[in-house]
Design an enzyme around this catalytic site. Structure first.
Site, PDB file in Angstrom:
ATOM      1  N   ASP A  46      -7.465   5.801  -1.254  1.00 29.98           N
ATOM      2  CA  ASP A  46      -7.098   4.607  -0.500  1.00 29.98           C
ATOM      3  C   ASP A  46      -6.676   3.499  -1.463  1.00 29.98           C
ATOM      4  O   ASP A  46      -7.460   3.087  -2.322  1.00 29.98           O
ATOM      5  CB  ASP A  46      -8.292   4.153   0.336  1.00 29.98           C
ATOM      6  CG  ASP A  46      -7.938   3.089   1.364  1.00 29.98           C
ATOM      7  OD1 ASP A  46      -6.873   2.450   1.209  1.00 29.98           O
ATOM      8  OD2 ASP A  46      -8.713   2.905   2.317  1.00 29.98           O
ATOM      9  N   CYS A  64       0.810  -1.222   0.000  1.00 27.58           N
ATOM     10  CA  CYS A  64       0.000   0.000   0.000  1.00 27.58           C
ATOM     11  C   CYS A  64       0.844   1.274   0.000  1.00 27.58           C
ATOM     12  O   CYS A  64       0.487   2.261  -0.639  1.00 27.58           O
ATOM     13  CB  CYS A  64      -0.968   0.004   1.184  1.00 27.58           C
ATOM     14  SG  CYS A  64      -0.189  -0.104   2.801  1.00 27.58           S
ATOM     15  N   HIS A  72      -6.198   0.404  -0.707  1.00 27.52           N
ATOM     16  CA  HIS A  72      -6.591  -0.904  -0.177  1.00 27.52           C
ATOM     17  C   HIS A  72      -7.846  -1.446  -0.850  1.00 27.52           C
ATOM     18  O   HIS A  72      -8.882  -1.677  -0.218  1.00 27.52           O
ATOM     19  CB  HIS A  72      -6.806  -0.815   1.339  1.00 27.52           C
ATOM     20  CG  HIS A  72      -5.579  -0.449   2.089  1.00 27.52           C
ATOM     21  ND1 HIS A  72      -5.187   0.862   2.267  1.00 27.52           N
ATOM     22  CD2 HIS A  72      -4.643  -1.210   2.688  1.00 27.52           C
ATOM     23  CE1 HIS A  72      -4.063   0.891   2.965  1.00 27.52           C
ATOM     24  NE2 HIS A  72      -3.718  -0.362   3.231  1.00 27.52           N
TER      25      HIS A  72
END
Length: 470
Positions: free
Chosen positions: A349, A154, A351
């Protein structure tokens, strides 16, 4: 009124409905009052398998990859509100009904129409950011069995997004929007930039190449990468990028040392890079002896948690024209921050696990590289370890950047003036080190280490993660 109707209808630059796209959006249709986000808080870190050839280990790696694919593939809708009454700042642009620069075309519309118009402009700006997330089923990473970065990549993805933002700003400009009328040149640059981050060994900023560069810092596929390490990886990646495409000789990356931007070092880097690429002209035909620069500043803004005195300064960063954003997030959960509203940071994000995109066709799909759903996080939850990014196109831009951060960001009244996030210094890092040695002055920094529950010093995470407070 016509402009507002176009935005509401999704045409003329508005964010279109997902049903009008070639493929569905990865996180679902755009939602006015809600976003789609994953339900989990942390990450899973698969064990390192790089040196093993045992079939049992291969099966274990496969199972871990399958689990991460499921874990980061689930999404649920969570309501996220953006207030019409408070300004939204995104990388130097303010979205608010009272911003005359945005609403002057709407006269004599009502205040309610101005609210809707500015909110649509914000959504359009956010959706134009390059969104790079976990991918699965890409070619195996060298020296490992990984075919996905779920659970560990990430921070690298956040670094890719910041770097992509700098390249978009350089080749397309800050006012470029994905939704709207684009020239063929803009469409070509947009697709080319995304292609530079493709998950294959031939892309200059691919996960494969970044992991390979990270080996020089002692990192391997599956390891946790900190924001400081990623900054240095991005610099090394940009240094070698012209070998992949000559256009990338127009941009260089500078990484600050000990929270300090040394002016002479930046000037030397930009002029040297420009001389080495003297055959490459800027998009505007400029012959100035200067290479555009992305400045990365790794900092640590507190001990175990963010020191509140830095919160106004962090928000102030996003009001600057030169700001690219911040890579950090919350502990063990990287995010790419691009703006704020009130005390909430707006972010992208990484993720979310998606299928790898085959970029061999010239018209490969672009939808999975843009996010329709802005998310917010309380600034108080921000991890103190982060890297701040800026972009300066010309020497004048760099001089303005130095003036702005020195006079407006680093010399504010109150306690934050005594402990700035970073400083801008004349001269070079080597000159400052030599001067300090000759004067035999004690080191005027505070190196921070933490104690464990038993009162013992925790070992440092490595030379790249050894942050200092000025």
């Amino acid at each position: 009124m016509d402009k507002l109707r176009e935005l509401r209808a999704g045409g003329g630059g508005g964010v279109p409905d997902a049903r009008r796209r070639e493929t569905a959006q990865p996180l679902g249709s755009p939602v006015r009052n809600g976003i789609v986000m994953r339900p989990l808080e942390g990450e899973a870190f698969p064990p390192d398998m790089s040196d093993s050839t045992d079939s049992g280990e291969k099966v274990k790696t496969k199972l871990m990859s399958m689990w991460n694919n499921v874990r980061y593939g689930w999404t649920i809708k969570v309501k996220t509100n953006f207030s019409y009454d408070f300004p939204i700042w995104i990388q130097g642009v303010c979205y608010h009904r009272r911003n005359e620069e945005l609403t002057k075309e709407l006269e004599p519309l009502t205040d309610s129409d101005r609210r809707l118009y500015t909110m649509e402009l914000f959504k359009r700006d956010f959706a134009s950011k390059v969104w790079l997330t976990y991918r699965r089923e890409f070619p195996q990473l060298a020296g490992s069995m990984f075919t996905t970065d779920c659970g560990w990549g990430c921070m690298l993805r956040s670094g890719q997004m910041l770097l992509a933002g700098g390249l978009v700003m350089h080749f397309l400009g800050r006012d470029w929007r994905w939704f709207g009328n684009q020239t063929r040149e803009q469409e070509a640059f947009h697709r080319e930039i995304i292609g530079w981050f493709g998950d294959n060994e031939s892309s200059p900023f691919s996960l494969h190449r970044l992991v390979q560069i990270g080996q020089n810092l002692g990192k391997r596929a599956g390891d946790w990468y900190g924001p400081s390490s990623v900054a240095h990886i991005m610099k090394d990646g940009m240094d070698g990028a012209p070998e992949f495409h000559p256009l990338l000789s127009q941009v260089c990356v500078y990484v600050a040392q000990d929270c300090t931007v040394y002016k002479q070092d930046v000037v030397s880097l930009c002029t040297k890079r420009r001389r080495l690429s003297s055959n490459a002209a800027d998009r505007d035909g400029s012959t100035e002896n200067w290479c555009s620069v992305i400045i990365l500043i790794p900092v640590r803004l507190g001990g175990e948690s963010l020191n509140p005195i830095y919160e106004p300064c962090i928000k102030g960063l996003f009001t600057m024209d030169h700001c690219l954003g911040v890579i950090g997030g919350r502990p063990k959960h990287s995010l790419y921050f691009v703006g704020f509203q009130e005390d909430k940071l707006i972010h992208l994000d990484p993720h979310f696990c998606q299928e790898v995109v085959d970029m061999t066709p010239r018209d490969f799909p672009l939808e999975s590289f843009h996010c329709m759903n802005p998310r917010k996080m309380s600034i108080a939850r921000m991890d103190p370890s982060c890297t701040i990014g800026f972009y300066c196109r010309t020497r004048d831009d760099f001089n303005k950047f130095c003036t702005t951060v020195t006079e407006e960001m680093l010399r504010q009244p109150g306690p934050k003036a005594d402990y700035p996030m970073f400083i801008v210094s004349d001269g070079s890092a080597e000159d400052c080190k030599l001067e300090g040695t000759m004067q035999n002055q004690p080191e005027r920094i505070l190196r921070v280490q933490h104690l464990d529950r038993e009162g013992q010093l925790r070992p440092l995470g490595g030379p790249q993660e050894d942050f200092v407070f000025l």
